[in-house]
Every structure is written in structure tokens, then in C-alpha cells.
Design an enzyme around this catalytic site. Structure first.
Site, mmCIF file in Angstrom:
data_model
loop_
_atom_site.group_PDB
_atom_site.id
_atom_site.type_symbol
_atom_site.label_atom_id
_atom_site.label_comp_id
_atom_site.label_asym_id
_atom_site.label_seq_id
_atom_site.Cartn_x
_atom_site.Cartn_y
_atom_site.Cartn_z
ATOM 1 N N HIS A 1 1.085 -1.095 -0.053
ATOM 2 C CA HIS A 1 -0.107 0.153 -0.216
ATOM 3 C C HIS A 1 0.740 1.028 -0.213
ATOM 4 O O HIS A 1 0.042 2.430 -0.317
ATOM 5 C CB HIS A 1 -0.898 0.049 1.184
ATOM 6 C CG HIS A 1 -1.385 -0.873 1.402
ATOM 7 N ND1 HIS A 1 -2.092 -1.481 2.682
ATOM 8 C CD2 HIS A 1 -2.290 -1.880 0.330
ATOM 9 C CE1 HIS A 1 -3.051 -2.605 2.418
ATOM 10 N NE2 HIS A 1 -2.721 -3.218 1.056
ATOM 11 N N ASP B 1 -5.583 6.225 -0.007
ATOM 12 C CA ASP B 1 -5.327 4.770 -0.664
ATOM 13 C C ASP B 1 -6.635 4.203 -0.448
ATOM 14 O O ASP B 1 -7.560 4.698 0.965
ATOM 15 C CB ASP B 1 -4.700 3.524 -0.309
ATOM 16 C CG ASP B 1 -3.881 2.931 1.321
ATOM 17 O OD1 ASP B 1 -5.006 3.101 2.091
ATOM 18 O OD2 ASP B 1 -3.513 2.213 1.636
#
Length: 478
Positions: free
Chosen positions: A23, A120
Site C-alpha cells: 500500500h 488509499d
């Protein structure tokens, strides 16, 4: 490149990433791009709770740019919310939900005032906190355009079947897109836990996607032009990929294994080595590790294998431990395997400098879990793949790579979940020696060229990010 300005005059944006190397990497690369190419100041907000060691090393690197500042958000305790069966995605959701309570105080004290917040998918709940400060939020979907389209379509699909996915036929047909096989979507993608993300997409100002026009033209065209998507309250999309780290960005480790690996590769013939890695979180069962080892040995192919201890419980068993030095590989590989393959194979058990490995002239194949970061790194370095998906949307990615002609996908025999040694031997030989491998390399090199073009001056991804950066620099947002 934009001329450097004083820090006080530079536009300021913040980036918020959930825990996990996969991520953090694309968001960190986006942050660097904004600093270097567009003259921004960027504050990178990182969630430290359960962050794997490799993530901590990456964000504490002494090579980070002066205008890229990292803030570690406070630790939270979610232990009372976890059970032995709690999966990676749910665990991340719980950690993020608790951590976001600290966001208002961070935004209040941030100087100069930030013009935009980029998050994200796991952190999309931050949009509500940012709105209280009149800060527009942008979502960075760090996966494919295909996954993005499915995410936007999922609430409609969920309603059509009343949440009972067994009612779906063999394929999911996202309007205007290539059909997706249901077997590739369950259980890793079609989950009720994904719905909150889907429902918050209309609240963001825009969606970044880690892809480029030439890689997924059909899907990107559908999201922009298909009547279904035009009828959604959806924000604009910005394909800005591939966002992949460079050799200089590889995290340092406490061992000499990465240097040993590169030195070993220097001694191998060109295009002779297959690299085996299942990403920062992927793990195999003990039986599957044994069959993979036997298959590599039988193929008589040179190999480098980042081998982590097996897990009988979870295919993402090392997600929160990425970067730890594991116990010696000899304890979980077949007896005598390391000795028998010593002259043509290298097994390491800590952390591999993946971009450096894939870009090495001796490497011609990549056994990969098909995490999107690894897929993009492989394409960016022109390396064909052997697809070995383990969890999340990786089967979706694997299917797309096979359809593109840049990967082969070994299959288990019969109803067993284990890929046998004979199948491993077959696909490795096919990719490294056969005509299929030659065709794959030619195709992936073509895609590599389109990636370089997209990122270059006047390229589609370059222009997509530059246009938005100009809007931010002017003090507004589209």
C-alpha cells in the site's frame, strides 16, 4: 521539471497510506513525483500500528527528499477486536478506523494548510474528516483499472443478487469491460466489507489509478464513456501509472542477503534466471513449498527464490512481518534441496531488492503472486511472468496477464489445491526455454515501451498528473 521554489510558496498536499508495503509503495512514489516533477511539498501520513519492518525502513530512509515529510500517526490497540480467523483486509480496516480519530488534530496543526489529501482505498473514510477542513480528498486506487471498474459496479451487482453471490453465473460482466470469471473474484474480491469503499467513491474529488492508457484501453474507455458509468455520481479518473519504485528506493535490511543475491546474479549468463517471490505478504503451505522446490530442481533452471516459512492457515501469512529475517530455509525445504541446487540456485529468507533483481540482465522470468505492484515492476523491467495468485484481487490480475500474453498460469492437478512438481517444471521450462517464453518476452517488452512513453514528457500518465498538479498549484481543484 518545475523550477524549485521556496518551501513557503510551494503547494502542499498530504498523502495517507494504510499499513503494508504494497500500500505504501505506490503512494510514496506518487509523493516523490509531486515533489520532484511538480515542485510540491508533501506530508506523508503513515499508520504505524502493525506496520511491517520493511515499511518502517522505507519511510525512515535517509534518502527521502527534503520536501517529503513523514508523520507517523499514533499507535492504536485493536487486539480486543481480533480473532484467530480475522483476515488481513478486516484487520487493516479496524486499524485504520481507530487511527483516523487522530486525523483532525493532525490536520489542524499542519502548516502550511494542505490543498488536497490523497488516500488509499482502506483510508477513504478520511474524506469526512478532510471535508470538515474544506480539504478535497482524492482516492488512489493502487490496483488495475479493471478492479476500479468492478469497485464502481459492485454496489449495483450486490443489490441485483441481494448479497448472495452464488446467484451470479460463471462470469461478472462489468458494463463495457471484458468479462471477469467468478472464480477469480470469490472470496478475495466480492466481499460485503468492500461496500463502504464503493459507496464513498462519489465523495472524493478524483480517483488516481496505477495504470496507463495502453495497458487497459478497453476498461478506461468504458469508465469514461459507457452509459452505466456516466450515470453514476462518480468523480473523474486519472491514470498516472506505472508508479513503481526505482533501484535507489529499495529498503535497507539488517542482513547481507540482498547484496549476496545481486553478486550471485552478476555471475549468471544473460536471460538464464527465474526469480521466485510471492510479495511482501504471500505464503505457501508446506506441501506446496515442497512441490515448488522439486519443480525448480527438476527444471534444471537457474533460480533465485525469496522463500519465507510456510503457513497452513493463510496465504497472506507474512503480510505484517515483511522484512523480518525468517528462520533458515533449510528447515522448511526438502532435505538436501539447498545442497543439490547450490551451483545454479540461490535461496534467501529476508528481503529482496525486487526492482534491482527484475532489472538485472540475467533474469528472464518471474514467478509472482500477481500483486499489482509486482506486476507493474515486472512489466516496467520487461520480464515475463509465471502467475501464482494467492489472495485479494491477484487472480483477477493473473487472468488479465495471461489474456495479454505476458504470463502463464500453472494449474493444480484435478481437485487438489497444490500445483505439482511436474507442472512447475513444465511452466518454468516453457517460459525460460520455449517458444511461448520468447513470445511472452516480446509482448512484455512492447508493454514496457508503452509504460515508458506514458511516463515521458507528453505521455498520457505524465499529462494526467501534470494537469491536476497545475490545478492544485493555482489553488483550486477540478
Amino acid at each position: 521539471m518545475v523550477a524549485r521554489e521556496t518551501t513557503q510558496k510551494k503547494p502542499h498536499v498530504a498523502v495517507l497510506a494504510s499499513p503494508g508495503v504494497g500500500h505504501v509503495i505506490p503512494l510514496l512514489e506518487l509523493a516523490k513525483r509531486l515533489v520532484v516533477d511538480h515542485g510540491f511539498q508533501v506530508t506523508f501520513l503513515t499508520i504505524s500500528t502493525d506496520a511491517p519492518p520493511a515499511q518502517i525502513q522505507l519511510l525512515n530512509s535517509s534518502t527521502l527528499l527534503p520536501d517529503l515529510h513523514v508523520i507517523h500517526l499514533p499507535h492504536v490497540d485493536v487486539s480486543n477486536l481480533l480473532t484467530p480467523s480475522t483476515g488481513v483486509s478486516v484487520r487493516i480496516v479496524l486499524i485504520v478506523r481507530q487511527t483516523l480519530s487522530y486525523l483532525p488534530s493532525v490536520l489542524t496543526n499542519m502548516q502550511p494548510h494542505i490543498q488536497s489529501l490523497i488516500v488509499d482505498p482502506f483510508c477513504v473514510g478520511a474524506v469526512e474528516y478532510a471535508a470538515a477542513f474544506s480539504i478535497p480528498t482524492y482516492l488512489f486506487l493502487t490496483t488495475s483499472a479493471s478492479f476500479t471498474a468492478l469497485t464502481m459496479y459492485f454496489p449495483t451487482l450486490h443489490a441485483q443478487v441481494d448479497g448472495d453471490y452464488s446467484k451470479i453465473a460463471e462470469k461478472v460482466v462489468v458494463p463495457g469491460c471484458n468479462p471477469l470469471l467468478l472464480d477469480d473474484l470469490i472470496p478475495g474480491v466480492l466481499m460485503p466489507e468492500v461496500l463502504p469503499l464503493c459507496n464513498q467513491i462519489p465523495l472524493v474529488k478524483g480517483v488516481f489509478i496505477n495504470t496507463w492508457e495502453e495497458l487497459e484501453p478497453v476498461t478506461l474507455g468504458a469508465v469514461r464513456k459507457n452509459p452505466f458509468f456516466l450515470g453514476l455520481p462518480a468523480p473523474p479518473i486519472y491514470p498516472i501509472g506505472p508508479m513503481t519504485k526505482g533501484n535507489e528506493d529499495e529498503p535497507l535490511t539488517s542482513t547481507l542477503e540482498p547484496k549476496k543475491m545481486l553478486t550471485w546474479l552478476d555471475k549468471q549468463p544473460p536471460d538464464s534466471v527465474v526469480y521466485v517471490s510471492f510479495g511482501s505478504g504471500g505464503t505457501l503451505s508446506g506441501e506446496q513449498m515442497s512441490e515448488l522446490a522439486w519443480g525448480l530442481e527438476l527444471s534444471q533452471t537457474r533460480f533465485v527464490w525469496l522463500a519465507r516459512p510456510p503457513s497452513e492457515v493463510s496465504a497472506s501469512g507474512s503480510f505484517f512481518e515483511a522484512g523480518y529475517d525468517a528462520e533458515g530455509a533449510a528447515s522448511y525445504l526438502p532435505d538436501g534441496f539447498l545442497d543439490r541446487t547450490r551451483e545454479r540456485g540461490l535461496v534467501i529468507s529476508s528481503w529482496a531488492p525486487q526492482v534491482a533483481v527484475l532489472s538485472h540482465g540475467s533474469v528472464a522470468g518471474f514467478v509472482t503472486h500477481c500483486g499489482w505492484n509486482s506486476v507493474l515492476e515486472s512489466i516496467a523491467q520487461g520480464v515475463g511472468m509465471i502467475a501464482w495468485p494467492l489472495y485479494a484481487e491477484q487472480s483477477m490480475n493473473a487472468r488479465m496477464l495471461v489474456d495479454m500474453g505476458v504470463a502463464v498460469w500453472p494449474k493444480p492437478a484435478g481437485d487438489r489445491a497444490v500445483v505439482g512438481r511436474g507442472e512447475v517444471e513444465r511452466v518454468v521450462r516453457s517460459v525460460m526455454e520455449g517458444e511461448q517464453g520468447k513470445a511472452m518476452r516480446q509482448k512484455v517488452i512492447e508493454l514496457q515501451g508503452t509504460a515508458l512513453k506514458a511516463l515521458g514528457l507528453g505521455g498520457s500518465s505524465n499529462a494526467s498528473l501534470a494537469g491536476l498538479a497545475d490545478e492544485w498549484r493555482a489553488g483550486g481543484s477540478p
